[in-house]
Design a protein around this motif. Sequence first.
Motif, PDB file in Angstrom:
ATOM      1  N   LYS A 155      29.151  53.092  20.679  1.00  0.00           N
ATOM      2  CA  LYS A 155      28.372  52.341  19.678  1.00  0.00           C
ATOM      3  C   LYS A 155      28.639  52.841  18.266  1.00  0.00           C
ATOM      4  O   LYS A 155      27.706  53.015  17.466  1.00  0.00           O
ATOM      5  CB  LYS A 155      26.878  52.421  19.995  1.00  0.00           C
ATOM      6  N   GLY A 156      29.917  53.088  17.977  1.00  0.00           N
ATOM      7  CA  GLY A 156      30.261  53.460  16.612  1.00  0.00           C
ATOM      8  C   GLY A 156      31.379  54.478  16.554  1.00  0.00           C
ATOM      9  O   GLY A 156      31.583  55.267  17.483  1.00  0.00           O
ATOM     10  N   PHE A 157      32.104  54.447  15.432  1.00  0.00           N
ATOM     11  CA  PHE A 157      33.238  55.347  15.254  1.00  0.00           C
ATOM     12  C   PHE A 157      32.786  56.797  15.169  1.00  0.00           C
ATOM     13  O   PHE A 157      33.349  57.686  15.819  1.00  0.00           O
ATOM     14  CB  PHE A 157      34.003  54.938  13.994  1.00  0.00           C
ATOM     15  N   ASP A 158      31.757  57.061  14.361  1.00  0.00           N
ATOM     16  CA  ASP A 158      31.286  58.439  14.198  1.00  0.00           C
ATOM     17  C   ASP A 158      30.741  59.004  15.501  1.00  0.00           C
ATOM     18  O   ASP A 158      30.986  60.172  15.830  1.00  0.00           O
ATOM     19  CB  ASP A 158      30.203  58.506  13.113  1.00  0.00           C
ATOM     20  N   SER A 159      30.013  58.202  16.245  1.00  0.00           N
ATOM     21  CA  SER A 159      29.473  58.676  17.531  1.00  0.00           C
ATOM     22  C   SER A 159      30.594  58.996  18.508  1.00  0.00           C
ATOM     23  O   SER A 159      30.515  59.972  19.261  1.00  0.00           O
ATOM     24  CB  SER A 159      28.545  57.609  18.132  1.00  0.00           C
ATOM     25  N   TYR A 160      31.644  58.184  18.498  1.00  0.00           N
ATOM     26  CA  TYR A 160      32.785  58.448  19.383  1.00  0.00           C
ATOM     27  C   TYR A 160      33.432  59.792  19.060  1.00  0.00           C
ATOM     28  O   TYR A 160      33.725  60.591  19.957  1.00  0.00           O
ATOM     29  CB  TYR A 160      33.805  57.319  19.257  1.00  0.00           C
ATOM     30  N   ILE A 161      33.655  60.068  17.779  1.00  0.00           N
ATOM     31  CA  ILE A 161      34.286  61.321  17.384  1.00  0.00           C
ATOM     32  C   ILE A 161      33.392  62.513  17.731  1.00  0.00           C
ATOM     33  O   ILE A 161      33.869  63.540  18.247  1.00  0.00           O
ATOM     34  CB  ILE A 161      34.600  61.314  15.879  1.00  0.00           C
ATOM     35  N   LEU A 162      32.104  62.399  17.483  1.00  0.00           N
ATOM     36  CA  LEU A 162      31.206  63.544  17.656  1.00  0.00           C
ATOM     37  C   LEU A 162      30.910  63.839  19.124  1.00  0.00           C
ATOM     38  O   LEU A 162      30.782  65.012  19.501  1.00  0.00           O
ATOM     39  CB  LEU A 162      29.893  63.297  16.897  1.00  0.00           C
ATOM     40  N   LYS A 163      30.792  62.806  19.949  1.00  0.00           N
ATOM     41  CA  LYS A 163      30.377  63.046  21.332  1.00  0.00           C
ATOM     42  C   LYS A 163      31.551  63.260  22.293  1.00  0.00           C
ATOM     43  O   LYS A 163      31.356  63.780  23.383  1.00  0.00           O
ATOM     44  CB  LYS A 163      29.501  61.904  21.832  1.00  0.00           C
TER      45      LYS A 163
END
Length: 264
Positions: free
Chosen positions: A143-151
Amino acid sequence: MLPSRYPRWAYPVLRENKKWLEGVRQRLPDHYKRRMREFVSTEPKPVHWRPYMQKYTFDAETETKKRLQNVPIEPVYPKEADRGLWGGEGVVRGFIKLDKGSERLTRLWRPQLMKRLFYSEILDKHFAIVVTHRTMDQIDEAKGFDSYILKTHEVDLKSQFGMDLKREMLLTLARKDTDLHPNDAAKRELVFNRYKPYVIPEEEAEWVGLPLHKAIEKQLMLEKEAMLKSIRPWKERFTVELKVQLEQMKEEGKLSEFVSKKEA
């Protein structure tokens, strides 16, 4: 092309080599060494193969129980994979036969790459990144680019660029008051609360995703800076000692006698 599973610096950690605990490596921060051990001990998610969920199967021809073995397909990751986000996909090497009577031929199966534009609301920047269809699906799932990178774990990102982005995002969240949308307080609070579960101390975020050779360079630089700060000119030391002596003489009432002797 690099080895498929681990970068070269990871093998001493994986084998628990004594050299890993010697010299400057021993002085690396504990949280960095913990991440290194976690990296080499974590199994990546299957990408080019599907593992068997059961240990045994029934062989109809021999009417016996047959043990199943999970043999992962090890892709090769070229240098270009570190400059994009391939979602764990790599180049698969194998063989193919055009017909039954022909010799087998070497073949490479390459991922389908495309360049797409992404926006990071933490960094407030746009990035043109080479990705795969699997990466796009994972971003949608997160559910988002930033969430993909962080998780996404480091072993599944398989990208130095992705880890650099993660470190920059974590540093921005850790420096919320100065770096996170400095000109928009309302958006700053909204973005920070959205990614609050990923916030870690700034001292730890600075080391996230650093390869071993860069971590060693950083550690040596910090030690050199600390050594330079500890060095003081002799005149400063003598000045401090003189001030302490004068304060003691003032308390004992000997300061005026000392001054009169100096004037004489």
